[in-house]
Design an enzyme around this catalytic site. Structure first.
Site, PDB file in Angstrom:
ATOM      1  CD  GLU A  40      24.369  61.061  13.192  1.00 13.40           C
ATOM      2  OE1 GLU A  40      23.311  60.779  13.780  1.00 13.40           O
ATOM      3  OE2 GLU A  40      24.426  61.350  11.983  1.00 13.40           O
ATOM      4  CG  HIS A 131      45.637  80.671  26.457  1.00 15.21           C
ATOM      5  ND1 HIS A 131      46.896  80.434  26.959  1.00 15.21           N
ATOM      6  CD2 HIS A 131      45.811  81.310  25.276  1.00 15.21           C
ATOM      7  CE1 HIS A 131      47.796  80.902  26.122  1.00 15.21           C
ATOM      8  NE2 HIS A 131      47.165  81.446  25.096  1.00 15.21           N
ATOM      9  CG  ASP A 171      55.108  83.088  27.482  1.00 11.69           C
ATOM     10  OD1 ASP A 171      54.478  83.572  28.439  1.00 11.69           O
ATOM     11  OD2 ASP A 171      54.637  82.215  26.736  1.00 11.69           O
ATOM     12  CE  LYS A 194      57.084  80.922  24.578  1.00 15.12           C
ATOM     13  NZ  LYS A 194      56.018  80.005  25.002  1.00 15.12           N
ATOM     14  CG  ASP A 221      52.636  78.401  30.648  1.00 18.48           C
ATOM     15  OD1 ASP A 221      51.865  79.370  30.542  1.00 18.48           O
ATOM     16  OD2 ASP A 221      53.299  77.960  29.678  1.00 18.48           O
ATOM     17  CG  ASP A 225      49.389  70.723  23.965  1.00 18.19           C
ATOM     18  OD1 ASP A 225      49.411  69.483  23.973  1.00 18.19           O
ATOM     19  OD2 ASP A 225      48.784  71.366  23.089  1.00 18.19           O
ATOM     20  CB  THR A 226      54.168  69.314  23.160  1.00 16.19           C
ATOM     21  OG1 THR A 226      54.735  70.636  23.259  1.00 16.19           O
ATOM     22  CG2 THR A 226      53.123  69.287  22.060  1.00 16.19           C
ATOM     23  N   GLY A 228      56.924  71.294  25.356  1.00 19.39           N
ATOM     24  CA  GLY A 228      58.045  71.929  24.651  1.00 19.39           C
ATOM     25  C   GLY A 228      58.453  73.268  25.251  1.00 19.39           C
TER      26      GLY A 228
END
Ligand code: R5P
Length: 315
Positions: A40, A131, A171, A194, A221, A225-226, A228
């Site tokens: 906690e 975002h 995109d 995309k 962008d 994140d990844t 990809g």
């Protein structure tokens, strides 16, 4: 008018908070934030904040749920300590990508997080490159939505002076954001067509709309994140003859093997801001360049405190 201005930070991005404090010329408040052995979280604010205009700097980045919970309990502690106004500076808004009910029986977590922050007692949110713009409307309290485009613009204008640049949105969803940068750099725009076939990196790029051959491409962008999404577009740009490929992303989430993937990709440099701290091995990446949003946040904080317009930050 608010009398005392106080700056407080959680643990999510202390280097950014320290830089903001330096620019603002205000020391960071003294707080203890720790976890009990049962996991906690607990916070104790050691400074008197009674009647103060408090700015809490806490992006809700990795570890996302801890960062969010810490923010909520800091707000609660400030409210119970009679702070006059609680301003949450959330440079990276975690869960922002869960912003619509686009499948059956899924949550809109970005809205839930807005409700949690508001219910905890926040009076205002200051954030950077959400975002999705509609997240601003998920709040019933004022949200000052700042943009890092001027910071990227300044950097590229002075460092890529003589290059034939094309800004590329990975995109169609990010086209407006990329168009803003292209307009400021006075260069052309291209868009990756995309088609997303699943979550995270299961995406498929079909085409690049626009002329990129022989140009320096800046893939722009909000989040990496990844990696990809960007790497697939970077490969398509390479195939279509772009001479150099850079990427610029506001929020460097860089989860999993993102850094390794970028190292092995055609992306020469990845420019990110410091909304999220670079930790561990990520600091060693030779391709990542971090641009600071600290001065922009410091100016916003000081102007909001004296109730002045912050429009100057959008120019
Ligand atoms: C998607 O809509 C976002 O703007 C980013 O393109 C995406 O979240 C990046 O994720 P990843 O780096 O995992 O492809």
């Amino acid at each position: 008018m608010f009398s005392k201005l106080k700056l407080i930070t959680g643990n999510a991005n202390r280097p950014l908070a320290e830089e903001v404090a330096r620019f603002a010329g205000i020391p960071l408040g003294d707080i203890d934030l720790f976890k009990f052995s049962n996991d906690e979280s607990f916070v104790k604010i050691n400074d008197n904040v009674r009647g103060a205009d408090v700015f809490v700097i806490q992006p809700t980045c990795y570890p996302v749920n801890d960062s969010l919970m810490d923010l909520l309990i800091i707000i609660d502690a400030l409210k119970r300590a009679s702070a006059q106004r609680i301003n949450c500076v959330i440079p990276y808004y975690g869960y922002a990508r869960s912003d619509k009910k686009d499948q059956p029986r899924v949550p809109i977590t970005a809205k839930l997080v807005a409700d949690l922050i508001t219910t905890a007692g926040a009076d205002r949110v200051i954030t950077v490159d959400l975002h999705a713009d509609q997240i601003q409307g998920f709040f019933t309290i004022p949200v000052d939505h700042l943009f890092s485009t001027p910071i990227f613009t300044r950097y590229f204008k002075s460092n890529l002076e003589n290059e034939d640049i094309v800004v590329v949105s990975p995109d169609s969803g990010g086209a407006a954001r990329a168009r803003t940068l292209a307009k400021r750099l006075n260069c052309s725009l291209a868009i990756g067509d995309k088609r997303r076939s699943g979550n995270n990196d299961q995406t498929e790029l079909l085409n690049i709309i626009g002329d990129v051959a022989g140009k320096t491409a800046i893939l722009f962008d909000d989040i990496i994140d990844t990696g990809g999404s960007l790497i697939k577009v970077a490969k398509a740009l390479e195939t279509q003859g772009a001479s150099k490929i850079y990427a610029a992303c506001v929020h460097g989430v860089l989860s999993g093997s993102a850094c390794k993937n970028i190292e092995n990709s055609p992306i020469e440099k990845l420019f990110i801001t410091n909304t999220i701290p670079l930790t561990g091995d990520k600091k060693l990446s030779t391709k990542i360049v971090q641009l600071s949003i600290a001065e922009m946040l410091a100016i916003a904080i000081k102007k909001i405190h004296i109730e002045e317009s912050i429009s100057i930050l959008f120019r």
